[in-house]
Enzyme design. Sequence first.
Site, mmCIF file in Angstrom:
data_model
loop_
_atom_site.group_PDB
_atom_site.id
_atom_site.type_symbol
_atom_site.label_atom_id
_atom_site.label_comp_id
_atom_site.label_asym_id
_atom_site.label_seq_id
_atom_site.Cartn_x
_atom_site.Cartn_y
_atom_site.Cartn_z
ATOM 1 N N GLY A 101 -8.594 3.719 -2.524
ATOM 2 C CA GLY A 101 -7.403 4.473 -2.938
ATOM 3 C C GLY A 101 -6.502 3.515 -3.684
ATOM 4 N N ASP A 156 -11.726 -6.161 4.346
ATOM 5 C CA ASP A 156 -10.552 -5.676 3.628
ATOM 6 C C ASP A 156 -10.376 -6.424 2.307
ATOM 7 O OD1 ASP A 156 -6.969 -5.350 4.238
ATOM 8 O OD2 ASP A 156 -8.392 -3.927 3.368
ATOM 9 N N GLU A 157 -9.592 -5.830 1.404
ATOM 10 C CA GLU A 157 -9.377 -6.395 0.055
ATOM 11 C C GLU A 157 -10.702 -6.667 -0.644
ATOM 12 O OE1 GLU A 157 -5.135 -6.386 0.764
ATOM 13 O OE2 GLU A 157 -6.474 -6.112 -0.917
ATOM 14 N N ALA A 158 -11.645 -5.747 -0.484
ATOM 15 C CA ALA A 158 -13.009 -5.934 -1.012
ATOM 16 C C ALA A 158 -13.048 -5.943 -2.535
ATOM 17 C CB ALA A 158 -13.938 -4.855 -0.463
ATOM 18 N N ASP A 185 -1.075 0.681 -1.271
ATOM 19 C CA ASP A 185 -0.069 1.307 -0.403
ATOM 20 C C ASP A 185 -0.492 2.675 0.125
ATOM 21 O OD1 ASP A 185 3.359 2.446 -0.668
ATOM 22 O OD2 ASP A 185 2.392 1.265 0.920
ATOM 23 N N CYS A 186 -1.812 2.926 0.181
ATOM 24 C CA CYS A 186 -2.225 4.265 0.665
ATOM 25 C C CYS A 186 -2.754 4.227 2.086
ATOM 26 C CB CYS A 186 -3.255 4.888 -0.282
ATOM 27 S SG CYS A 186 -4.885 4.135 -0.188
ATOM 28 N N GLY A 187 -2.766 3.046 2.716
ATOM 29 C CA GLY A 187 -3.159 2.997 4.126
ATOM 30 C C GLY A 187 -4.502 2.340 4.402
ATOM 31 N N LYS A 188 -5.056 1.630 3.442
ATOM 32 C CA LYS A 188 -6.391 1.043 3.605
ATOM 33 C C LYS A 188 -6.433 -0.004 4.699
ATOM 34 C CE LYS A 188 -6.488 -0.367 -0.584
ATOM 35 N NZ LYS A 188 -5.100 0.096 -0.896
HETATM 36 N N1 ADP Z 1 8.131 2.636 7.926
HETATM 37 C C1 ADP Z 1 6.977 3.360 7.833
HETATM 38 N N2 ADP Z 1 6.807 4.499 8.541
HETATM 39 C C2 ADP Z 1 5.657 5.212 8.439
HETATM 40 N N3 ADP Z 1 4.616 4.860 7.660
HETATM 41 C C3 ADP Z 1 4.756 3.744 6.933
HETATM 42 C C4 ADP Z 1 5.909 2.926 6.983
HETATM 43 N N4 ADP Z 1 5.738 1.877 6.153
HETATM 44 C C5 ADP Z 1 4.511 2.029 5.596
HETATM 45 N N5 ADP Z 1 3.938 3.149 6.071
HETATM 46 C C6 ADP Z 1 2.617 3.688 5.750
HETATM 47 O O1 ADP Z 1 1.742 2.617 5.498
HETATM 48 C C7 ADP Z 1 1.027 2.879 4.297
HETATM 49 C C8 ADP Z 1 0.636 1.556 3.676
HETATM 50 O O2 ADP Z 1 -0.187 0.962 4.625
HETATM 51 P P1 ADP Z 1 -1.193 -0.230 4.262
HETATM 52 O O3 ADP Z 1 -2.302 -0.155 5.235
HETATM 53 O O4 ADP Z 1 -0.400 -1.491 4.160
HETATM 54 O O5 ADP Z 1 -1.690 0.216 2.817
HETATM 55 P P2 ADP Z 1 -2.741 -0.491 1.822
HETATM 56 O O6 ADP Z 1 -3.535 -1.457 2.630
HETATM 57 O O7 ADP Z 1 -3.545 0.657 1.289
HETATM 58 O O8 ADP Z 1 -1.896 -1.139 0.767
HETATM 59 C C9 ADP Z 1 1.962 3.706 3.465
HETATM 60 O O9 ADP Z 1 1.249 4.601 2.615
HETATM 61 C C10 ADP Z 1 2.688 4.544 4.510
HETATM 62 O O10 ADP Z 1 1.964 5.734 4.779
HETATM 63 C C1 LIG Z 2 -3.314 -3.588 -9.161
HETATM 64 C C2 LIG Z 2 -3.553 -5.034 -8.771
HETATM 65 C C3 LIG Z 2 -3.317 -5.464 -7.480
HETATM 66 N N1 LIG Z 2 -3.531 -6.775 -7.139
HETATM 67 C C4 LIG Z 2 -3.275 -7.235 -5.774
HETATM 68 C C5 LIG Z 2 -1.914 -6.872 -5.228
HETATM 69 C C6 LIG Z 2 -2.160 -6.834 -3.750
HETATM 70 O O1 LIG Z 2 -2.001 -8.144 -3.236
HETATM 71 C C7 LIG Z 2 -3.622 -6.399 -3.630
HETATM 72 C C8 LIG Z 2 -3.769 -4.943 -3.187
HETATM 73 O O2 LIG Z 2 -3.318 -4.854 -1.891
HETATM 74 P P1 LIG Z 2 -3.065 -3.438 -1.148
HETATM 75 O O3 LIG Z 2 -3.269 -3.782 0.293
HETATM 76 O O4 LIG Z 2 -4.042 -2.442 -1.675
HETATM 77 O O5 LIG Z 2 -1.644 -3.066 -1.469
HETATM 78 O O6 LIG Z 2 -4.217 -6.569 -4.925
HETATM 79 C C9 LIG Z 2 -4.009 -7.687 -8.064
HETATM 80 O O7 LIG Z 2 -4.228 -8.894 -7.734
HETATM 81 N N2 LIG Z 2 -4.247 -7.261 -9.331
HETATM 82 C C10 LIG Z 2 -4.033 -5.975 -9.741
HETATM 83 O O8 LIG Z 2 -4.265 -5.652 -10.932
#
Ligand code: ADP
Ligand SMILES: Cc1cn([C@H]2C[C@H](O)[C@@H](COP(=O)(O)O)O2)c(=O)[nH]c1=O
Length: 221
Positions: A9, A86-88, A12-15
């Site tokens: 995704g 993660d971060e694959a 910031d989508c929850g991965k």
């Molecule tokens: N204060 C909060 N309350 C509820 N959900 C939150 C909060 N802060 C972040 N989130 C949730 O965490 C998600 C981001 O989680 P994260 O696992 O760090 O995402 P990713 O790894 O995809 O970047 C956001 O989409 C949101 O749904």
């Molecule tokens: C679009 C984009 C992202 N990145 C980096 C920024 C973050 O450190 C990670 C993604 O982390 P998340 O948990 O999915 O938020 O990737 C990058 O290095 N280059 C890019 O183009």
Amino acid sequence: MADLNFYTGTMDCGKSTLALQVDHNHRARGRVGLVFTSHDRAGKSTLSSRLGLSVEAIEVGDEFHFWHYTVDQLTQGGRIDYFVCDEAQFYTVDQIDQLSKIVDELSIDVFAFGILTDFRTQLFSGSARLIELADRVHTLQVEALCWCGERATHNARTEDGVMVIEGEVIVVGDVEHDLTPDSDVVEKVVGYEVLCRRHHRRRMTAATANAAAMSPDVLPF
Ligand SMILES: Nc1ncnc2c1ncn2[C@@H]1O[C@H](COP(=O)(O)OP(=O)(O)O)[C@@H](O)[C@H]1O
Ligand SMILES: Cc1cn([C@H]2C[C@H](O)[C@@H](COP(=O)(O)O)O2)c(=O)[nH]c1=O
């Protein structure tokens, strides 16, 4: 039969949160797993979620060899049932190939998590290889939203809230909210913003949309 799963995704989508949940749930049922990450925002050898949870993880650099590492662990009598990766998107093509071999030859389940495309909308090589090889590809159901309210599909890199299209592919950072360009500040704040395709193409972030709101909406270019 073990599976190679890819959960993807936008930023910031929850991965990472889902990665932590998968590890927790499998461990809770007595399965033995290893957690891997690469360039996590929280620092080396850590898998962190914006919800505040984090666990220690094995850092995957370009030279890390999943197959050799796993065979060494098993040879020493270790048991491994699953990997959380993660971060694959940052893994190399060879590393993704090694993960698929581990699934097929060692019957270890692999759950990989990462973004699909970089700030220029180009596929990361690790993500592209996962799309080519995974048994199942899952798009996360929690949707990050563009400033316009549509589902965000792409990741923009910003400087003080203004989208940029040049730079290194790997720049570790976070999504920034409520940024307004401030000419008085010399050091630009580099961050990311998730956008719908239309606004990514228009290079229109929340900050520039706000600025543009002061003038009649120009025709799309
Ligand atoms: N204060 C909060 N309350 C509820 N959900 C939150 C909060 N802060 C972040 N989130 C949730 O965490 C998600 C981001 O989680 P994260 O696992 O760090 O995402 P990713 O790894 O995809 O970047 C956001 O989409 C949101 O749904
Ligand atoms: C679009 C984009 C992202 N990145 C980096 C920024 C973050 O450190 C990670 C993604 O982390 P998340 O948990 O999915 O938020 O990737 C990058 O290095 N280059 C890019 O183009």
